[in-house]
Design a protein around this motif. Structure first.
Motif, PDB file in Angstrom:
ATOM      1  N   HIS A  19     -18.479  25.022  82.044  1.00  0.00           N
ATOM      2  CA  HIS A  19     -19.059  23.885  81.317  1.00  0.00           C
ATOM      3  C   HIS A  19     -19.316  24.260  79.853  1.00  0.00           C
ATOM      4  N   THR A  59     -22.239  19.809  75.053  1.00  0.00           N
ATOM      5  CA  THR A  59     -22.198  20.034  76.510  1.00  0.00           C
ATOM      6  C   THR A  59     -22.561  18.750  77.265  1.00  0.00           C
ATOM      7  N   SER A  73     -22.261  18.910  87.914  1.00  0.00           N
ATOM      8  CA  SER A  73     -23.255  19.172  86.863  1.00  0.00           C
ATOM      9  C   SER A  73     -24.068  17.941  86.517  1.00  0.00           C
TER      10      SER A  73
END
Ligand SMILES: Cc1cc2nc3c(=O)[nH]c(=O)nc-3n(C[C@H](O)[C@H](O)[C@H](O)COP(=O)(O)OP(=O)(O)OC[C@H]3O[C@@H](n4cnc5c(N)ncnc54)[C@H](O)[C@@H]3O)c2cc1C
Ligand code: SF4
Lengths: 324, 782
Positions: free
Chosen positions: B218, B229, B508
């Motif tokens: 990531h 991000t 995520s």
């Protein structure tokens, strides 16, 4: 992989006519040799004649003291066949050592006898071969194993052929130019590029093997792992014994030449005792017959050593058990 | 639902996702590819070392059906797993340093078009010398792979703890030997695969990948794409084995993301086996020189070790690997004086990385081999010598590592007895032998790779109106069983029915961050975080139940599916009622548990001292019985006995599987596995030639679990997967020596290697025989 034209005939005659000896046409059996090679761009066939639907190629029969095995019989079926185990157990022994169980379920006898020769510089991906500028066997001009040589040294690595050879197998071939029968040994040539003496469109129909009775026979191959691997060297032996003497002896090798071959001139030992002079002569004869080159990840010297060692060991052991 | 509290830990149960996997229902990354995604392919360097003058992609770009073509010009941000050593670009710029290094990539409408496009790419290069060995890299006039790395040294490590000179002076026997281990690859079953979808309207990227470290992926993907991000979402589906192959962000993960953005759509990428092996990150080839001092009764007085690793073209984990190789000289035996010199060198081979037993394996193999060989010289039993060097009790090693629980002596007892060692060692018939060795490994690096100040592990439990408990876990299950472990811990603490529990992993956007599945940290750290979360949730439910029952919380007993007043089972509320009560005024519950390794466990103060630091070491001992074929010189392993101290087996079945897998992998390295190069070009990058063992060579592996109950592990548990590997190659060589009288210092022990040694001995024997014949008088006199 390129686009393919695949046809699936139902008879030998139809297969031969569909193939017709056309350039770029090929028979497809189990595909375990052909397909990996095609995926690597080694064989650029455009048309595949799939022979797995032909019933007559899948027969096993025993008639007039000989075993007749169709070229389309899978190695798994060959190993399991009662007829084979009864009349030529050596063939089942050799076939059981080909590749792994899932390969043997698809792999055929014909494909095994006709499999391509192998070399470390050849059995690589297109990416690798492009980067290494190819070699004589495919797309290139020089031999990477022996750069000054004018020939290809790729080795034939089938396990069943040497067993067939020591039993005196004959093959039936059907092709655009007709049918013929010849000794299996006559099918092979000492040339890594063209190790098969087959005309365009020739189809192997069946193999005939005289019953093994009277012979004590064995096959052993050397490989790094206990399964899957091709033979680094393989030795088949058939022996007849009378008292303390050798009545007859045949030895064949695989993995150490461009062809599977019988070791010549062993007739000289008929009627002799297998003493140390004999074993020394046997080693000498095998050494003369084989010519492993640096075409495998394992060094040629090792392959030579074990081929000699195995021949000595197998002949010794089989002679012993023939007496028992 | 069950009326009795369910048991969670200590249960032999199949892995949580085991049935899906063995029945083929589990979907791996490549199974999830959207049909309409573009096909991404990588153009790789055909040269091991060259300056890139031009990468001409014009013809590829104009091929109909090609949607995007990218090159090194499309990303000038380097990446690398270690913040201090980021020297790799997703696509090479200016220079290629290994055969197979990505240079350009295409996204096209189908495979065939992508393939054709690759063939149209032209490179203009200036070839550079190929530095493909340690010797070439370290030669005085060697060409340099990286500008600021003189001598091609990526990292040197030098440290000494205690006083080795004094230690050697106190020894009765000092011996020194160099050992050589070939480079090996993880050879995980699933080839690398990823797909990336760029949503142009929202400017967001979703990446599915087979990673062990989705969090690092990531970060690096965002970094190399130059986006926040927050714009990235990483999902990790089932993974078909990893063993360290995917423990850092890999080039293809960034490339597929760059391609997706360039193509403004979804791109799928499946690497071939050859490409997966070229991506590599395996265990480096290494030369290990060990020197040990030993007293007559087998006590080690000092250890000196020099390790040189052929690291490959880029940094990767290299600095950690070379530090690990020295750090874990400690922590298994009581050795007070230890000196270590390590050199990690750059070469024109694919970058090495972290592989099961990261950095420690080849050092352990060398150490164990020398220890056994010296024991033989002193006429001591190798198992006894290990006992004499045991760590006496909880202690701190010379390099600052803490040993809190230590089950090595019990492991030795188990394998000694089960194998019949005393009856067999030195007494088997010719060509048969038995050997042994030990090993250990960390239960998670106590200091994370990226220091953030956050807890080392976080788990969230979600409980809502339905009474279902969702365990939200960022721990990457790559087959090792982390998903199973968290479920077992939750059920153990709450006692709830198994059907109430679900594990949701690795998205995520949903699950908490986890550092990843490296250094065997997950059971220990994530297990502890799960324990914390489950205890907190239990407390919430007990308090809610107390309110319903109108008693104090300490009057409530939790029976899993119900809550009772202590001593009065007739006054009870169900789990559902307790949940309903707990949701009053707050709604959906998210209960978070965390774990952090205390600072005193984070290693010594010296430079690199954090590497090797852990809260608990696993310990392993194994005995291996072999036969050697005198004709083919092939070694067959007939039987293995392996014992592991994993602290506590949360799932004994899973632990057994891990021990067998670890031993098996050690067997591969010991017997037959090695990467090969032809002029710097990897050339056995397929499963036929690479030669990992098959079931046919795998003997029965008898496994013993030793439970030393670590004071800090969850329920006492420690690592159970990496520890048992390193003993194998040394035990194998020991067994082969017992069988043949030949001592080997190089692995793998292929038939060819053994044949060479046999031939050398035959030559010596022949020469000696000739000498005896020629000089009978002298021989007689001597
Ligand atoms: C991983 C791996 C390991 C292997 N290990 C071994 C091993 O240990 N020992 C071994 O011997 N082999 C091994 N092989 C090779 C192969 O599996 C066997 O040789 C198999 O028997 C080939 O049979 P097939 O039916 O699959 O042949 P195919 O691949 O279908 O055909 C092979 C060749 O024979 C031709 N052919 C097939 N049938 C006929 C016919 N009836 N007439 C004329 N031509 C024909 C085809 O056109 C093709 O050129 C291995 C293969 C793999 C992939
Ligand atoms: S022997 Fe020579 S020509 Fe034949 S395949 Fe090998 S390298 Fe090519």
């Amino acid at each position: 992989m390129q686009e393919l034209d695949i046809v699936k005939p139902a008879s030998v005659a139809e297969a031969v006519s569909l193939h017709g000896g056309a350039v770029g046409a090929r028979y497809l059996a189990g595909g375990t040799d052909l397909v990996p090679n095609m995926r690597r761009g080694l064989q650029k066939s455009r048309k595949l004649v799939d022979i797995t639907g032909i019933e007559e190629l899948r027969q096993i029969a025993f008639e007039n003291g000989a075993l007749r095995i169709g070229a389309g019989v899978t190695l798994e079926a060959l190993c399991a066949s009662d007829l084979v185990r009864r009349h030529a157990p050596l063939l089942a022994l050799a076939a059981s050592q080909v590749a792994g169980p899932t390969h043997r379920a698809a792999a055929t006898l014909g494909g095994n006898l006709m499999q391509d020769t192998r070399c470390y510089f050849y059995n690589q991906s297109d990416f690798w071969r492009t980067a290494n500028e190819y070699c004589m066997k495919a797309e290139g001009t020089i031999c990477r194993v022996a750069p000054s040589s004018s020939r290809c040294w790729a080795s034939y690595c089938g396990d069943v052929a040497p067993a067939m050879l020591v039993l005196g197998a004959e093959v039936d071939i059907s092709g655009p130019t007709g049918n013929r029968r010849e000794p299996l040994a006559a099918l092979y040539a000492d040339d890594g590029l063209q190790h098969l003496k087959l005309g365009p469109g020739d189809l192997l129909v069946s193999v005939e093997v005289p019953a093994q009775s009277g012979w004590t026979a064995g096959y052993e191959k050397v490989r790094v792992r206990g399964t899957i691997d091709f033979p680094l060297a393989g030795i088949a032996v058939a022996i007849k014994r009378e008292g303390n003497r050798i009545a007859d002896l045949r030895v064949a090798c695989t993995g150490v030449n461009a062809y599977p071959g019988l070791v010549p001139n062993l007739e000289a030992w008929r009627g002799k005792e297998p003493d140390e002079a004999f074993f020394a002569a046997l080693e000498k004869a095998v050494r003369k017959e084989i010519q492993p080159m640096e075409s495998t990840l394992t060094a040629a010297g090792y392959r030579k050593r074990v081929a000699l060692g195995l021949a000595r060991k197998l002949v010794g052991e089989l002679f012993e058990s023939a007496g028992a | 639902m069950n009326t009795k509290p369910s048991k969670g830990v200590g249960q032999r149960m199949p892995l949580y996702d085991g049935v899906e996997k063995v029945t083929g229902r589990a979907k791996y990354t490549a199974d999830l590819f959207p049909r309409d995604a573009l096909v991404g392919r990588i153009y790789r360097s055909p040269l091991p070392h060259a300056e890139l003058i031009e990468v001409d992609v014009s013809a590829a770009r104009s091929l109909p059906g090609v949607v995007a073509v990218i090159t090194g010009a499309d990303c000038d941000i380097p990446y690398g797993i270690l913040p201090i050593a980021q020297n790799e670009f997703p696509l090479a710029r200016d220079r290629v340093r290994y055969f197979g290094e990505p240079v350009a990539a295409v996204a096209a409408v189908d495979e065939e078009t992508a393939e054709r496009a690759l063939k149209l790419i032209r490179l203009h290069v200036r070839e550079l010398p190929i530095i493909d060995s340690i010797a070439k890299a370290r030669a005085p006039d060697a060409a340099l792979l990286h500008d600021k790395k003189p001598g091609n040294i990526e990292r040197e490590v030098h440290n000494e703890f205690g006083d080795t000179a004094a230690g050697f002076a106190a020894a009765d026997l000092v011996r020194e030997q160099t050992y050589h281990a070939a480079e090996v690859n993880h050879a995980q079953m699933e080839p690398h695969a990823a797909f990336a979808a760029w949503e142009p309207e929202r400017e967001q990227l979703t990446l599915h990948t087979c990673s062990m470290v989705p969090y690092y992926v990531h970060k690096k993907v965002a970094q190399c794409l130059g986006i926040d991000t927050a714009q990235v979402r990483v999902i990790k589906p089932y993974v078909g084995g990893a063993f360290g192959a995917r423990v850092e962000t890999l080039n293809f993960e960034i490339i597929v993301s760059l391609l997706a953005r360039a193509a403004r759509g979804a791109v799928r990428m499946q690497l071939t086996r050859e490409e997966s092996m070229l991506t590599h990150r395996g265990r480096p080839e290494s030369e290990t020189r060990v020197k040990l001092g030993m007293t007559r009764d087998g006590r080690i007085t000092a250890c000196e070790c020099e390790v040189v690793q052929r690291g490959g073209a880029y940094a990767g984990y290299g600095i950690i690997t070379i530090l690990y190789a020295g750090a874990l000289l400690n922590g298994i035996y009581d050795v007070k004086n230890v000196k270590y010199d390590g050199y990690r060198v750059y070469t024109n081979t694919p970058p090495c990385g972290a592989m099961r037993g990261h950095g420690t394996v080849n050092t352990r193999v060398a150490f164990e081999s020398l220890m056994t060989s010296m024991a033989a010289e002193l006429d001591l039993d190798p198992i006894e010598v290990r006992r004499r060097n045991r760590i006496p009790g909880p202690s701190v090693t010379p390099n600052g590592l803490r040993v809190e629980s230590y089950g090595l002596p019990q492991c030795l007892d188990k394998v000694e007895e089960a194998s019949g060692w005393r009856q067999l060692r030195g007494k088997l018939p010719k060509w048969k032998g038995i050997g042994m060795a030990c090993s250990h490994f960390v239960s998670g690096s106590a200091k994370p790779v990226h220091f953030t100040g956050e807890p080392h592990a976080t788990i969230v439990l979600k409980l809502d109106f339905d009474g279902g408990i969702s365990i939200l876990s960022g721990a990457a299950d790559v087959g090792q069983g982390s998903t199973t472990i968290v479920a077992q811990v939750v059920v153990e603490v709450l006692g709830v029915d198994w059907r109430r529990v679900r594990v949701i992993t690795n998205d995520s956007a949903v699950t908490p961050k986890d550092n990843g599945s490296y250094s065997s940290r997950v059971t220990f750290m994530v297990g502890n975080a799960t324990l914390d979360a489950a205890q907190k949730l239990k407390q919430v439910l007990v308090e809610a139940a107390a309110r319903r029952l109108q008693v104090e919380p300490d009057q409530v007993e939790c029976l899993g599916e119900s809550f009772h007043v202590l001593g009065d089972p007739s006054r009870a509320v169900s789990f559902s009622d307790a949940t309903a009560e707990a949701l009053v005024d707050t709604g959906t519950l998210h209960v978070k548990g965390t774990f952090t390794c205390p600072i005193e466990f984070q290693g010594g103060k010296h430079r690199g001292g954090a590497v090797g630091s852990t809260m608990g070491f696993s310990y392993a001992a194994q005995v291996v019985e072999v036969s050697v074929d005198p004709v083919t010189c092939r070694v067959s392993v007939d039987k293995i006995w392996a014992a592991l101290d994993c602290g506590f087996a949360i799932n004994p079945l899973a632990v057994e599987g891990q021990i067998q897998g670890g031993v098996f992998m050690g067997m591969g390295q010991g017997l037959s596995e090695q990467t090969r190069y032809e002029n710097g070009k990897m050339s056995a990058a397929n499963f036929l030639d690479y030669g990992f063992p098959t079931m046919a060579e795998t003997p029965p592996i008898e496994v013993f679990i030793v439970e030393s109950i670590d004071p800090n592990g969850p329920f006492g548990a420690k690592e159970a997967s990496e520890g048992p590997l390193a003993g194998f190659p040394a035990a194998l060589a020991d067994a082969v020596r017992d069988a043949t009288g030949l001592e080997f210092h190089e692995w793998p022990l292929t038939p060819e290697r053994i044949a060479k040694a046999m031939e050398a001995r035959e030559r010596e024997q022949r020469a000696a025989a000739r000498k005896t014949v020629r000089q009978p008088a002298t021989a007689g006199a001597a």
